[in-house]
Scaffold this motif. Structure first.
Motif, PDB file in Angstrom:
ATOM      1  N   ASN A 269       0.819  -1.204   0.000  1.00  0.00           N
ATOM      2  CA  ASN A 269       0.000   0.000   0.000  1.00  0.00           C
ATOM      3  C   ASN A 269       0.854   1.256   0.000  1.00  0.00           C
ATOM      4  O   ASN A 269       0.486   2.270  -0.601  1.00  0.00           O
ATOM      5  CB  ASN A 269      -0.945   0.000   1.199  1.00  0.00           C
ATOM      6  N   SER A 273       0.739   3.931  -2.999  1.00  0.00           N
ATOM      7  CA  SER A 273       0.436   5.327  -2.670  1.00  0.00           C
ATOM      8  C   SER A 273       1.462   6.279  -3.263  1.00  0.00           C
ATOM      9  O   SER A 273       1.122   7.398  -3.675  1.00  0.00           O
ATOM     10  CB  SER A 273       0.371   5.505  -1.152  1.00  0.00           C
ATOM     11  N   GLU A 334      -8.346   1.982   1.947  1.00  0.00           N
ATOM     12  CA  GLU A 334      -7.051   2.093   1.287  1.00  0.00           C
ATOM     13  C   GLU A 334      -7.143   1.820  -0.214  1.00  0.00           C
ATOM     14  O   GLU A 334      -6.298   2.280  -0.977  1.00  0.00           O
ATOM     15  CB  GLU A 334      -6.034   1.123   1.919  1.00  0.00           C
ATOM     16  N   THR A 385      -2.889   6.716   3.899  1.00  0.00           N
ATOM     17  CA  THR A 385      -2.416   5.342   3.750  1.00  0.00           C
ATOM     18  C   THR A 385      -0.920   5.259   3.992  1.00  0.00           C
ATOM     19  O   THR A 385      -0.427   4.332   4.649  1.00  0.00           O
ATOM     20  CB  THR A 385      -2.760   4.806   2.351  1.00  0.00           C
TER      21      THR A 385
END
Length: 514
Positions: A269, A273, A334, A385
């Motif tokens: 994640n 991101s 997320e 996130t």
């Protein structure tokens, strides 16, 4: 790598948070405020041939210093690193306002940029440690409001100060705000005892990353403007930048105390991101940079009115960030909100292809809101996130990566899409008016909102068509980037899904009390 629990902290003090917010605001504001003052600066100091460096010097040092400040905070204390960054920024601001020639202004802007590189990353890293996860959404929503205000208000404030006082006040205005931020953080921020990285400072990483960033920034600033994209200087600078970044990646994998810990990118994640942040920065700054051209040169709006007409875009960003910050705590956020943001940014960019020379002004302004909503969703969800995905001891390095990639994305995106804009505009003018007249209009300041009123109707029509064509090329590129962002967002994993666990490097496991 898994994030550590962050909810065992008291409510953050309002005074300290305000000081951190002011640093973020100054960082965003100062990148915009000087633009409207530059023509007056050149008239006062001379040195028109060095005008670009008054902006480039700031961008170069700011981008290069961003990860450095983040890692310094991890190693030696985040509060102190932030305060030193504010102090350097204020000294650079004061000296820039006192400049007596263009050489001094460029040098002092470079110093100011070094401090600016630590304002955003320093504040975000302190917030990431100081503020419990339950309150982070509220704090981040305030940041989401400040950023668009700075982007819109910067040019307006710069023009106002230049008209009413002096261009020097575009720099002096930072002093009282910055001093208050220093005092507020000094009095209001008390960081909890936490882990601090203990490792040698990564000097090789600093040199290689700075070289790579400087090279990319120079290529994006010079390419297609001062030099052709295929010129030996641009190609050589680009090759040096790519080689430096490749060596940087290799060095970081072997360093005992890396400037950018590779373990950060083991979290899917976090990696997703950062890619989304890079793409979002490119789309946002390209739209903010080239929509005013259409509003002023086609719709006939004044510079001030052109800024106000972007309010739907900015309000869309602000409102969405306020809402998203409160929704991200829900399961699946997320992935859900970045994906929705990518879809809306794509749809909003596509809607801007409807803009024409006869589009009603109110309709042209209102169409920008959809893109603003999508960009706001992407910006807020990826920031939260990123904060949730890293351990406290690496918060500074992580926020340095977040800020750096957004900055590079904005710089490269603006340069690349700006080249599309210029090429289409020039080609359209050349086809309608001939190469000689097109060259006269696009070179030497011949094409400005003020000069359009004195041009023949046929020339004004040709300019309107050319600018609209250029904008269509830019927003089509923005739509393509948004489509890539939508695809990348699909790779995010809900927080409940297990992240692959890998053994941390010895230097990352070592920690001392704060």
């Amino acid at each position: 790598m898994t994030a550590e629990p962050l909810d065992d902290r008291p409510k953050p003090p309002l005074l300290g948070v305000l000081g951190l917010m002011l640093g973020i605001f100054l960082s965003a504001l100062d990148g915009q405020i000087i633009g409207t003052a530059l023509p007056t600066v050149v008239g006062d100091l001379g040195g028109l041939e060095h005008l670009a460096w008054a902006v480039t010097a700031y961008l170069l040092t700011s981008a290069a210093a961003t990860p450095l400040w983040g890692r310094l905070g991890d190693l030696y204390g985040r509060k102190g690193a932030y305060q030193w960054a504010v102090a350097v920024f204020l000294v650079g601001s004061m000296l820039s306002g006192l400049s007596q020639d263009m050489g001094q202004l460029i040098a002092f802007r470079a110093l100011q940029g070094i401090g600016a590189g630590g304002l955003m990353v320093g504040a975000l890293s302190v917030i990431g440690v100081l503020v419990p996860a339950s309150d982070r959404g509220r704090v981040q929503s305030v940041i989401g409001v400040l950023m668009p205000i700075a982007f819109v208000g910067g040019p307006l404030l710069g023009g106002f100060l230049t008209d009413r006082l002096s261009w020097r006040w575009a720099f002096y205005v930072n002093l009282p705000v910055g001093v208050f931020a220093l005092l507020a953080v000094g009095a209001g921020v008390r960081l909890p005892k936490a882990e601090r990285a203990r490792a040698p400072f990564d000097r090789a990483g600093v040199v290689l990353l700075a070289t790579g960033i400087l090279g990319l920034t120079l290529v994006s600033s010079w390419g297609g403007t001062l030099y052709a994209w295929t010129s030996p200087l641009i190609l050589g600078t680009g090759a040096v930048a790519v080689a430096a970044l490749a060596l940087f990646v290799r060095t970081e994998r072997r360093a005992s105390g890396p400037l950018v810990p590779p373990a950060l990118f083991r979290n899917r994640n976090f990696t997703v991101s950062q890619v989304l942040g890079f793409l979002t920065g490119a789309v946002m700054l390209a739209l903010i940079g080239y929509l005013p051209q259409y509003l002023q040169l086609v719709q006939g709006a004044s510079p001030t009115t052109g800024g106000l007409l972007l309010l739907p875009l900015m309000l869309g960003m602000m409102g969405t960030q306020l809402v998203t910050a409160r929704l991200m705590g829900r399961p699946g956020g997320e992935r859900r909100y970045p994906l929705l943001g990518g879809v809306l940014a794509l749809a909003g960019s596509a809607l801007l292809l409807l803009l024409g020379t006869d589009t009603p002004l109110a309709w042209a302004s209102g169409l920008t809101a959809v893109a603003g909503i999508g960009i706001g969703l992407l910006m807020q969800s990826t920031m939260l996130t990123s904060m949730a995905a890293v351990p406290r001891r690496d918060m500074g390095a992580a926020m340095g990566v977040v800020t750096l990639l957004r900055s590079i994305g904005g710089s490269l995106g603006t340069a690349a899409l700006g080249a599309v804009y210029t090429a289409r505009l020039t080609a359209s003018l050349g086809a309608r008016l001939g190469p000689a007249e097109a060259g006269r209009l696009t070179g030497g300041g011949g094409l400005t909102p003020a000069s359009l009123a004195g041009l023949p109707p046929a020339v004004r029509d040709a300019v309107g068509t050319a600018v609209t064509s250029g904008l269509h090329g830019t927003v089509a590129g923005g739509a393509a980037l948004a489509a890539v962002a939508t695809a990348v967002a699909c790779l995010a994993r809900p927080a409940s899904a297990p992240e692959p666990r890998e053994a941390a490097a010895p230097a990352e496991r070592a920690a001392v009390p704060n």
